[in-house]
Design a protein around this motif. Structure first.
Motif, PDB file in Angstrom:
ATOM      1  N   ARG A 122       0.810  -1.222   0.000  1.00 12.38           N
ATOM      2  CA  ARG A 122       0.000   0.000   0.000  1.00 12.38           C
ATOM      3  C   ARG A 122       0.837   1.262   0.000  1.00 12.38           C
ATOM      4  N   ASP A 123       2.057   1.186   0.539  1.00 13.61           N
ATOM      5  CA  ASP A 123       2.872   2.396   0.644  1.00 13.61           C
ATOM      6  C   ASP A 123       3.354   2.914  -0.708  1.00 13.61           C
ATOM      7  N   GLY A 127      -0.387   9.703  -4.255  1.00 13.12           N
ATOM      8  CA  GLY A 127      -0.652  10.763  -5.211  1.00 13.12           C
ATOM      9  C   GLY A 127       0.640  11.336  -5.757  1.00 13.12           C
ATOM     10  N   GLY A 128       0.630  11.678  -7.025  1.00  8.66           N
ATOM     11  CA  GLY A 128       1.831  12.197  -7.663  1.00  8.66           C
ATOM     12  C   GLY A 128       2.670  11.130  -8.323  1.00  8.66           C
ATOM     13  N   ALA A 150      -4.754  -3.044  -8.262  1.00 11.60           N
ATOM     14  CA  ALA A 150      -3.733  -2.024  -8.542  1.00 11.60           C
ATOM     15  C   ALA A 150      -4.348  -0.813  -9.227  1.00 11.60           C
ATOM     16  N   LEU A 151      -5.205  -1.066 -10.220  1.00 11.30           N
ATOM     17  CA  LEU A 151      -5.860   0.039 -10.916  1.00 11.30           C
ATOM     18  C   LEU A 151      -6.742   0.841  -9.967  1.00 11.30           C
ATOM     19  N   ASP A 152      -7.481   0.150  -9.114  1.00 10.13           N
ATOM     20  CA  ASP A 152      -8.370   0.839  -8.168  1.00 10.13           C
ATOM     21  C   ASP A 152      -7.581   1.679  -7.171  1.00 10.13           C
ATOM     22  N   SER A 157      -5.802   7.004  -5.260  1.00 11.27           N
ATOM     23  CA  SER A 157      -4.704   7.820  -4.735  1.00 11.27           C
ATOM     24  C   SER A 157      -4.328   8.964  -5.678  1.00 11.27           C
ATOM     25  N   GLY A 158      -4.956   9.021  -6.851  1.00 13.65           N
ATOM     26  CA  GLY A 158      -4.676  10.104  -7.780  1.00 13.65           C
ATOM     27  C   GLY A 158      -3.452   9.894  -8.644  1.00 13.65           C
TER      28      GLY A 158
END
Length: 297
Positions: A122-123, A127-128, A150-152, A157-158
């Motif tokens: 998860r880490d 985002g970015g 993974a896609l979700d 997370s953007g």
């Protein structure tokens, strides 16, 4: 620098390059070599060698080839997040290369087929960042849920998302409609001419790219000796880049993966499509002049 998270396949490639036309049901002299492979792992390796910040998520067997592939990735500078499978071996692909350079692949996904949502750290989904998903993860039924997860996670997370189509024959068996539905939301699709035809029914790369922009904001078609093209949703015309000349052809295995690795950093830096295409073609040419699917340090 945008961090790239690659989710995909890790393989050992056994490449047999025939010296003469194949003698069916008999012997043909060949040069046989063993290399690290797998579309996802190849892209991660080339990205790292090109000084990108890259992590790779995959699954390997509890065998010596899996240990070698793990160490190899880390040696290139990849943040390798590999889960060890206690039951399945590391994936293997037998690549048969004819004396004319045509490649046929016989693949045993091994541990790749057991990649699960729980294997995704998860880490890494922040985002970015950018997620690049190997199409093999979705095409293989055993790892499909991991691809969905993974896609979700990337969407939530953007992260920006790119997807590669993997290989035309398994893509055709899976079906164009499901694949396009699963990858909805990706910003960039990589396909070669055969894969684009499977997804659209169009023979011409430009026509196929235009159809695909109904599903993806940007599409890149890899055209082998004819270079590559980019087409964006709303663009009047595609952007073309010629293939880079090569002094010698050692092995074309993995050249398409190297192209993706060359294209992505420029694209993520918002460089013009022509510049990103040229970077991809340069790295593909470099791969063709190497022995094996990955760079050698």
């Amino acid at each position: 620098m945008t961090r790239v998270v690659v989710v995909g396949d890790l393989m050992t490639d056994a490449v047999a390059r025939a010296r003469y036309a194949l003698a069916r049901a008999s012997d043909t002299p060949a040069i046989v070599t063993m290399h690290g492979g797998g579309s996802g792992a190849n892209i991660a390796s080339w990205l790292a060698v090109e000084n990108a910040d890259v992590a790779f998520i995959g699954r390997r067997g509890a065998d010596i080839t899996g240990r070698n592939r793990d160490m190899e990735l880390m040696g290139y500078g990849v943040d390798a997040r590999l889960v060890m499978d206690p039951e399945r071996p590391t994936g293997t692909c037998v690549v048969l290369v004819t004396h004319k350079g045509e490649r046929t692949m016989l693949s045993d996904p091994g541990a790749n087929a057991a990649l699960s949502p729980e294997d995704l750290p998860r880490d890494l989904f922040n985002g970015g960042g950018h997620l690049h998903l190997s199409g093999y993860t979705l095409i293989n039924e055993g790892s499909r849920d991991a691809g969905f997860a993974a896609l979700d996670m990337a969407r939530r997370s953007g992260m920006s998302i790119s997807v590669d189509c993997a290989s035309s024959a398994p893509l055709e068996r899976t079906g164009a409609e499901p694949f396009l539905e699963w990858t909805s939301g990706a910003k960039l699709l990589f396909a070669n001419i055969e894969q684009a035809k499977v997804l659209t029914g169009r023979d011409e790369p430009e026509a196929a790219a235009k159809v695909l922009t109904a599903f993806f904001p940007q599409v890149v078609i890899k055209m082998n000796a004819d270079g590559a093209l980019w087409f964006g949703n709303g663009s009047a015309d595609p952007v073309h880049a010629p293939a880079e000349p090569v002094d010698r052809i050692i092995d074309g295995t993995g050249a398409g993966d190297a192209f993706c690795a060359g294209f992505l950093p420029s694209w993520l830096d918002n460089k013009p499509p022509a510049e990103a295409l040229a970077a991809g073609c340069r790295l593909a040419a470099k791969a063709i002049m190497h022995l094996g699917a990955r760079p050698r340090l």
